[in-house]
Scaffold this active site. Structure first.
Site, PDB file in Angstrom:
ATOM      1  N   LYS A   1      13.556  -8.678 -32.203  1.00 36.20           N
ATOM      2  CA  LYS A   1      13.878  -7.812 -31.052  1.00 36.20           C
ATOM      3  C   LYS A   1      13.851  -8.557 -29.716  1.00 36.20           C
ATOM      4  CE  LYS A   1      12.051  -3.557 -33.188  1.00 36.20           C
ATOM      5  NZ  LYS A   1      11.291  -4.040 -34.355  1.00 36.20           N
TER       6      LYS A   1
ATOM      7  N   THR B   1      12.004   4.223 -31.854  1.00 35.36           N
ATOM      8  CA  THR B   1      11.659   5.587 -32.302  1.00 35.36           C
ATOM      9  C   THR B   1      10.292   6.009 -31.772  1.00 35.36           C
ATOM     10  OG1 THR B   1      11.060   4.536 -34.387  1.00 35.36           O
ATOM     11  CG2 THR B   1      13.127   5.743 -34.354  1.00 35.36           C
TER      12      THR B   1
ATOM     13  N   ARG C   1       6.067   0.708 -46.201  1.00 38.13           N
ATOM     14  CA  ARG C   1       4.919   1.167 -46.988  1.00 38.13           C
ATOM     15  C   ARG C   1       5.239   1.951 -48.257  1.00 38.13           C
ATOM     16  NH1 ARG C   1       2.412   3.198 -41.528  1.00 38.13           N
ATOM     17  NH2 ARG C   1       4.669   3.284 -41.203  1.00 38.13           N
TER      18      ARG C   1
ATOM     19  N   LYS D   1      12.826  -7.855 -44.762  1.00 38.35           N
ATOM     20  CA  LYS D   1      12.735  -7.912 -43.296  1.00 38.35           C
ATOM     21  C   LYS D   1      11.452  -8.648 -42.920  1.00 38.35           C
ATOM     22  CE  LYS D   1      11.488  -4.310 -40.499  1.00 38.35           C
ATOM     23  NZ  LYS D   1      10.573  -4.759 -39.442  1.00 38.35           N
TER      24      LYS D   1
ATOM     25  N   ASP E   1      15.359 -10.712 -22.911  1.00 36.47           N
ATOM     26  CA  ASP E   1      14.997 -11.611 -21.804  1.00 36.47           C
ATOM     27  C   ASP E   1      16.275 -11.864 -21.003  1.00 36.47           C
ATOM     28  OD1 ASP E   1      13.752 -13.661 -20.193  1.00 36.47           O
ATOM     29  OD2 ASP E   1      12.345 -14.007 -21.824  1.00 36.47           O
TER      30      ASP E   1
ATOM     31  N   ASP F   1      13.510  -9.616 -37.718  1.00 33.32           N
ATOM     32  CA  ASP F   1      13.373  -8.507 -36.764  1.00 33.32           C
ATOM     33  C   ASP F   1      12.463  -8.921 -35.607  1.00 33.32           C
ATOM     34  OD1 ASP F   1      13.171  -5.959 -35.625  1.00 33.32           O
ATOM     35  OD2 ASP F   1      11.764  -5.223 -37.132  1.00 33.32           O
TER      36      ASP F   1
HETATM   37  O1  C5P Z   1       6.294   1.238 -43.530  1.00 30.97           O
HETATM   38  P1  C5P Z   1       7.557   1.805 -42.943  1.00 30.97           P
HETATM   39  O2  C5P Z   1       8.584   2.220 -43.986  1.00 30.97           O
HETATM   40  O3  C5P Z   1       7.305   2.885 -41.918  1.00 30.97           O
HETATM   41  O4  C5P Z   1       8.198   0.559 -42.168  1.00 30.97           O
HETATM   42  C1  C5P Z   1       9.334   0.670 -41.342  1.00 30.97           C
HETATM   43  C2  C5P Z   1       9.655  -0.658 -40.736  1.00 30.97           C
HETATM   44  O5  C5P Z   1      10.736  -0.486 -39.821  1.00 30.97           O
HETATM   45  C3  C5P Z   1       8.510  -1.282 -39.940  1.00 30.97           C
HETATM   46  O6  C5P Z   1       8.609  -2.703 -40.085  1.00 30.97           O
HETATM   47  C4  C5P Z   1       8.795  -0.876 -38.517  1.00 30.97           C
HETATM   48  O7  C5P Z   1       8.302  -1.799 -37.581  1.00 30.97           O
HETATM   49  C5  C5P Z   1      10.326  -0.877 -38.503  1.00 30.97           C
HETATM   50  N1  C5P Z   1      10.944  -0.046 -37.473  1.00 30.97           N
HETATM   51  C6  C5P Z   1      10.734   1.320 -37.374  1.00 30.97           C
HETATM   52  N2  C5P Z   1      11.351   2.054 -36.375  1.00 30.97           N
HETATM   53  C7  C5P Z   1      12.170   1.432 -35.499  1.00 30.97           C
HETATM   54  C8  C5P Z   1      12.394   0.061 -35.595  1.00 30.97           C
HETATM   55  C9  C5P Z   1      11.764  -0.655 -36.598  1.00 30.97           C
HETATM   56  O8  C5P Z   1      10.021   1.886 -38.184  1.00 30.97           O
HETATM   57  N3  C5P Z   1      12.801   2.153 -34.568  1.00 30.97           N
END
Ligand code: C5P
Length: 232
Positions: free
Chosen positions: A61, A119, A211, A32, A64, A59
């Site tokens: 998003k 979220t 992460r 992603k 507009d 990603d």
């Molecule tokens: O590091 P981690 O596993 O928390 O990363 C989750 C990824 O998913 C990040 O790139 C974050 O921006 C994305 N994301 C999220 N919740 C959402 C939409 C996207 O955590 N509702």
């Protein structure tokens, strides 16, 4: 739909991203690319990662007026990514326009999915800031149904919502779900987390994992563990 793990490459430079991807000598993970990396490096980062043989979820998003989103999607379509996304809050006409813009002359196009409510948005902020009074899970489902009505392929949602989304929009409607952590891992800033195995049970089609893989001492081993738990 084949289940897969998508690695969130939340790096701020091409160098850091390539250094990370170079660790994967065997398979080519689905990755992603988010706003941070795209705004830092521009479309070339997408072309380079594609040329390395990875599938890409871009990603960005989009949100507009329909005409602007349609034209922007036509530009993204030429980058040949596998999945791109927008905010369902842009309404059904915006999503329909996006789909039109994304579709190439030969009828092919990347998959298009919608963010329902982020979220990071909770019931309180939705009511106070957005004046939306319905329960947040109903809002998420309604936005998912709007995305389906507009002809989109799925939504980004929590694994905890994947079952309800499939029940309302069909089993073939994709649920792409972040908020995944290993049972023995650190949740960080994610509030509602599930393990890869639980996300599989709940019916997620793709999990987005950042992460727990990118910050692991051995990212390749962490990725393989994720795939084992989620895909089997
Ligand atoms: O590091 P981690 O596993 O928390 O990363 C989750 C990824 O998913 C990040 O790139 C974050 O921006 C994305 N994301 C999220 N919740 C959402 C939409 C996207 O955590 N509702």
């Amino acid at each position: 739909m084949a289940k897969d793990v998508i690695i969130a490459c939340d790096f701020s430079s091409a160098e850091a991203t390539y250094a990370f991807l170079d660790k994967f000598t065997g398979r080519k993970p689905f990755v992603k690319i988010g706003m941070e990396l795209f705004y830092a490096e521009g479309p070339e980062i997408v072309r380079q990662i594609k040329a390395r043989g990875h599938r890409i979820f871009l990603d960005l998003k989009l949100h507009d007026i329909p005409n602007t989103v349609k034209k922007a999607m036509a530009v993204l379509s030429a980058l040949d990514v596998d999945i791109c996304n927008l905010h369902a809050a842009g309404t059904v006409p915006m999503m329909e326009a996006a789909l039109e813009g994304l579709t190439r002359a030969d009828g092919s196009r990347p998959l298009l999915i919608a963010v329902t409510q982020l979220t990071s948005t909770d019931q309180q902020h939705m009511e106070d800031d957005l004046l939306i009074r319905e329960p947040i899970d109903q809002v998420v489902l309604h936005y998912a149904q709007n995305a389906r009505k507009a002809g989109l392929d799925g939504v980004v949602c929590s694994p905890l919502e994947a079952g309800k989304v499939h029940a309302a929009c069909g089993e073939g409607f994709l649920t792409v779900t972040p908020g995944v952590r290993f049972a023995d891992g650190d949740a960080g800033d994610q509030k509602r987390v599930t393990t890869p195995a639980r996300a599989r049970e709940l019916g997620s089609d793709y999990i987005v994992v950042g992460r727990p893989i990118t910050a692991a001492a051995d990212p390749v081993a962490a990725y393989e563990r994720c795939v084992r738990e989620f895909v089997g």
